[in-house]
Design a protein around this motif. Structure first.
Motif, PDB file in Angstrom:
ATOM      1  N   ASN A   1      41.391  39.515  39.598  1.00 33.98           N
ATOM      2  CA  ASN A   1      42.594  40.442  40.518  1.00 33.98           C
ATOM      3  C   ASN A   1      43.568  38.955  40.727  1.00 33.98           C
ATOM      4  O   ASN A   1      42.751  37.950  41.914  1.00 33.98           O
ATOM      5  N   PRO A   2      43.619  38.198  39.825  1.00 37.06           N
ATOM      6  CA  PRO A   2      44.716  37.250  39.665  1.00 37.06           C
ATOM      7  C   PRO A   2      45.998  37.395  41.264  1.00 37.06           C
ATOM      8  O   PRO A   2      46.192  36.053  41.222  1.00 37.06           O
ATOM      9  N   GLY A   3      46.349  38.376  41.912  1.00 33.84           N
ATOM     10  CA  GLY A   3      47.054  38.360  42.943  1.00 33.84           C
ATOM     11  C   GLY A   3      46.491  37.827  44.104  1.00 33.84           C
ATOM     12  O   GLY A   3      47.580  37.788  45.074  1.00 33.84           O
ATOM     13  N   LEU A   4      45.128  37.955  43.690  1.00 32.28           N
ATOM     14  CA  LEU A   4      44.463  37.833  45.661  1.00 32.28           C
ATOM     15  C   LEU A   4      45.607  36.296  45.842  1.00 32.28           C
ATOM     16  O   LEU A   4      45.083  36.064  45.137  1.00 32.28           O
ATOM     17  N   PRO A   5      45.831  36.011  47.284  1.00 29.87           N
ATOM     18  CA  PRO A   5      45.915  34.538  47.480  1.00 29.87           C
ATOM     19  C   PRO A   5      44.711  33.372  47.281  1.00 29.87           C
ATOM     20  O   PRO A   5      43.750  34.281  47.956  1.00 29.87           O
ATOM     21  N   PRO A   6      44.888  32.161  46.991  1.00 30.24           N
ATOM     22  CA  PRO A   6      44.000  31.425  47.805  1.00 30.24           C
ATOM     23  C   PRO A   6      43.671  31.331  49.175  1.00 30.24           C
ATOM     24  O   PRO A   6      43.565  31.817  49.824  1.00 30.24           O
ATOM     25  N   GLY A   7      41.574  31.550  48.777  1.00 30.21           N
ATOM     26  CA  GLY A   7      40.878  31.665  49.857  1.00 30.21           C
ATOM     27  C   GLY A   7      40.877  33.536  50.556  1.00 30.21           C
ATOM     28  O   GLY A   7      40.307  33.343  51.663  1.00 30.21           O
ATOM     29  N   ALA A   8      41.918  33.820  50.074  1.00 29.43           N
ATOM     30  CA  ALA A   8      42.138  35.900  50.316  1.00 29.43           C
ATOM     31  C   ALA A   8      39.717  35.984  50.229  1.00 29.43           C
ATOM     32  O   ALA A   8      39.692  37.178  51.045  1.00 29.43           O
TER      33      ALA A   8
ATOM     34  N   GLU B   1      29.527  31.694  42.163  1.00 28.53           N
ATOM     35  CA  GLU B   1      30.632  30.835  41.821  1.00 28.53           C
ATOM     36  C   GLU B   1      31.302  31.891  40.453  1.00 28.53           C
ATOM     37  O   GLU B   1      32.414  32.268  40.411  1.00 28.53           O
ATOM     38  N   ALA B   2      30.595  32.744  39.871  1.00 30.49           N
ATOM     39  CA  ALA B   2      30.875  33.101  39.163  1.00 30.49           C
ATOM     40  C   ALA B   2      30.956  34.697  39.574  1.00 30.49           C
ATOM     41  O   ALA B   2      31.755  35.031  38.872  1.00 30.49           O
ATOM     42  N   ILE B   3      30.839  34.654  41.117  1.00 27.03           N
ATOM     43  CA  ILE B   3      31.037  36.124  41.581  1.00 27.03           C
ATOM     44  C   ILE B   3      32.526  36.073  42.037  1.00 27.03           C
ATOM     45  O   ILE B   3      33.338  36.620  41.876  1.00 27.03           O
ATOM     46  N   PHE B   4      33.004  34.538  42.761  1.00 29.53           N
ATOM     47  CA  PHE B   4      33.951  34.110  42.636  1.00 29.53           C
ATOM     48  C   PHE B   4      35.449  34.534  41.772  1.00 29.53           C
ATOM     49  O   PHE B   4      36.280  34.481  41.433  1.00 29.53           O
ATOM     50  N   GLY B   5      33.879  34.256  39.904  1.00 31.69           N
ATOM     51  CA  GLY B   5      35.382  34.150  39.047  1.00 31.69           C
ATOM     52  C   GLY B   5      35.720  35.326  38.600  1.00 31.69           C
ATOM     53  O   GLY B   5      36.688  35.526  38.438  1.00 31.69           O
ATOM     54  N   PHE B   6      34.873  36.020  38.675  1.00 26.92           N
ATOM     55  CA  PHE B   6      34.953  37.042  38.155  1.00 26.92           C
ATOM     56  C   PHE B   6      36.106  38.313  39.282  1.00 26.92           C
ATOM     57  O   PHE B   6      36.801  38.389  38.415  1.00 26.92           O
ATOM     58  N   ILE B   7      35.915  37.809  40.116  1.00 26.95           N
ATOM     59  CA  ILE B   7      37.133  38.448  41.403  1.00 26.95           C
ATOM     60  C   ILE B   7      38.218  37.706  40.925  1.00 26.95           C
ATOM     61  O   ILE B   7      39.557  38.670  40.826  1.00 26.95           O
ATOM     62  N   ALA B   8      38.394  36.759  41.062  1.00 28.83           N
ATOM     63  CA  ALA B   8      39.495  36.112  40.756  1.00 28.83           C
ATOM     64  C   ALA B   8      40.418  35.884  39.002  1.00 28.83           C
ATOM     65  O   ALA B   8      42.123  36.468  39.390  1.00 28.83           O
ATOM     66  N   ALA B   9      39.531  36.885  38.339  1.00 23.85           N
ATOM     67  CA  ALA B   9      39.745  36.879  36.781  1.00 23.85           C
ATOM     68  C   ALA B   9      40.778  39.031  37.239  1.00 23.85           C
ATOM     69  O   ALA B   9      41.712  38.345  35.782  1.00 23.85           O
TER      70      ALA B   9
ATOM     71  N   LEU C   1      32.798  43.833  49.372  1.00 22.50           N
ATOM     72  CA  LEU C   1      33.552  43.663  48.334  1.00 22.50           C
ATOM     73  C   LEU C   1      33.371  45.198  48.414  1.00 22.50           C
ATOM     74  O   LEU C   1      34.150  46.036  47.522  1.00 22.50           O
ATOM     75  N   VAL C   2      32.808  45.966  48.890  1.00 20.62           N
ATOM     76  CA  VAL C   2      33.035  47.059  49.062  1.00 20.62           C
ATOM     77  C   VAL C   2      34.906  47.702  49.765  1.00 20.62           C
ATOM     78  O   VAL C   2      35.332  48.524  49.644  1.00 20.62           O
ATOM     79  N   THR C   3      34.903  47.161  51.458  1.00 19.70           N
ATOM     80  CA  THR C   3      36.503  47.114  51.801  1.00 19.70           C
ATOM     81  C   THR C   3      37.650  46.775  51.401  1.00 19.70           C
ATOM     82  O   THR C   3      38.559  46.569  52.430  1.00 19.70           O
ATOM     83  N   SER C   4      37.179  45.589  50.982  1.00 20.46           N
ATOM     84  CA  SER C   4      38.432  44.729  50.607  1.00 20.46           C
ATOM     85  C   SER C   4      39.494  45.112  49.544  1.00 20.46           C
ATOM     86  O   SER C   4      38.882  45.944  49.000  1.00 20.46           O
ATOM     87  N   ASP C   5      40.665  44.407  49.570  1.00 19.06           N
ATOM     88  CA  ASP C   5      40.933  44.960  48.244  1.00 19.06           C
ATOM     89  C   ASP C   5      40.200  43.360  47.044  1.00 19.06           C
ATOM     90  O   ASP C   5      41.054  43.884  46.125  1.00 19.06           O
ATOM     91  N   ALA C   6      39.867  43.030  46.862  1.00 18.90           N
ATOM     92  CA  ALA C   6      39.092  41.715  46.471  1.00 18.90           C
ATOM     93  C   ALA C   6      38.688  42.688  45.225  1.00 18.90           C
ATOM     94  O   ALA C   6      39.429  42.500  43.964  1.00 18.90           O
ATOM     95  N   LEU C   7      37.973  43.855  44.906  1.00 17.75           N
ATOM     96  CA  LEU C   7      37.859  45.028  43.924  1.00 17.75           C
ATOM     97  C   LEU C   7      37.995  46.559  43.463  1.00 17.75           C
ATOM     98  O   LEU C   7      37.701  47.203  45.182  1.00 17.75           O
ATOM     99  N   ASP C   8      38.488  47.034  43.041  1.00 23.10           N
ATOM    100  CA  ASP C   8      38.363  48.692  43.380  1.00 23.10           C
ATOM    101  C   ASP C   8      36.707  49.023  42.954  1.00 23.10           C
ATOM    102  O   ASP C   8      35.929  48.266  42.590  1.00 23.10           O
ATOM    103  N   SER C   9      36.797  50.780  43.016  1.00 24.30           N
ATOM    104  CA  SER C   9      35.507  50.708  42.502  1.00 24.30           C
ATOM    105  C   SER C   9      35.483  50.619  41.370  1.00 24.30           C
ATOM    106  O   SER C   9      33.622  50.303  40.280  1.00 24.30           O
ATOM    107  N   ILE C  10      35.896  50.867  39.832  1.00 21.04           N
ATOM    108  CA  ILE C  10      35.588  50.221  38.793  1.00 21.04           C
ATOM    109  C   ILE C  10      35.310  48.821  38.314  1.00 21.04           C
ATOM    110  O   ILE C  10      34.388  48.619  37.731  1.00 21.04           O
ATOM    111  N   GLY C  11      36.156  47.927  39.536  1.00 23.18           N
ATOM    112  CA  GLY C  11      36.027  46.607  39.647  1.00 23.18           C
ATOM    113  C   GLY C  11      34.238  46.520  40.137  1.00 23.18           C
ATOM    114  O   GLY C  11      33.604  45.433  39.237  1.00 23.18           O
TER     115      GLY C  11
END
Length: 87
Positions: free
Chosen positions: A20-27, A10-18, A34-44
């Motif tokens: 990258n708020p443009g991600l659609p729910p359930g994405a 849940e902490a990981i999901f919360g970090f990603i949501a905060a 976390l490496v190949t998706s658009d969830a986070l960039d390298s700095i993220g």
């Protein structure tokens, strides 16, 4: 208070949501890479590593950084949980 692996997830999901708020729910789910998706960039990913290290009191050595631990949300949660158990 000892937190479960579900809390780590849940902490990981919360970090990603905060981060990258443009991600659609359930994405992002437990199998999302976390490496190949658009969830986070390298700095993220680096910021997430630092955030989890601080939150759970585990040291994630950048020299031993292994992208395999970021293969998915579930993989990362297990890695953090294992590091907490081993400390």
């Amino acid at each position: 208070m000892v937190q479960s692996i579900a809390d780590v997830r849940e902490a990981i999901f919360g970090f990603i949501a905060a981060r990258n708020p443009g991600l659609p729910p359930g994405a992002v789910d437990g199998q999302t890479s976390l490496v190949t998706s658009d969830a986070l960039d390298s700095i993220g990913i680096l910021d997430l590593m630092m955030h989890l290290g601080e939150r759970y009191g585990v040291e994630i050595d950048e020299d031993a950084f292994d992208l395999a631990n970021f293969e998915s949300v579930d993989t990362l949660a297990r890695y953090i949980d294992d590091r907490r158990s081993g400390s």
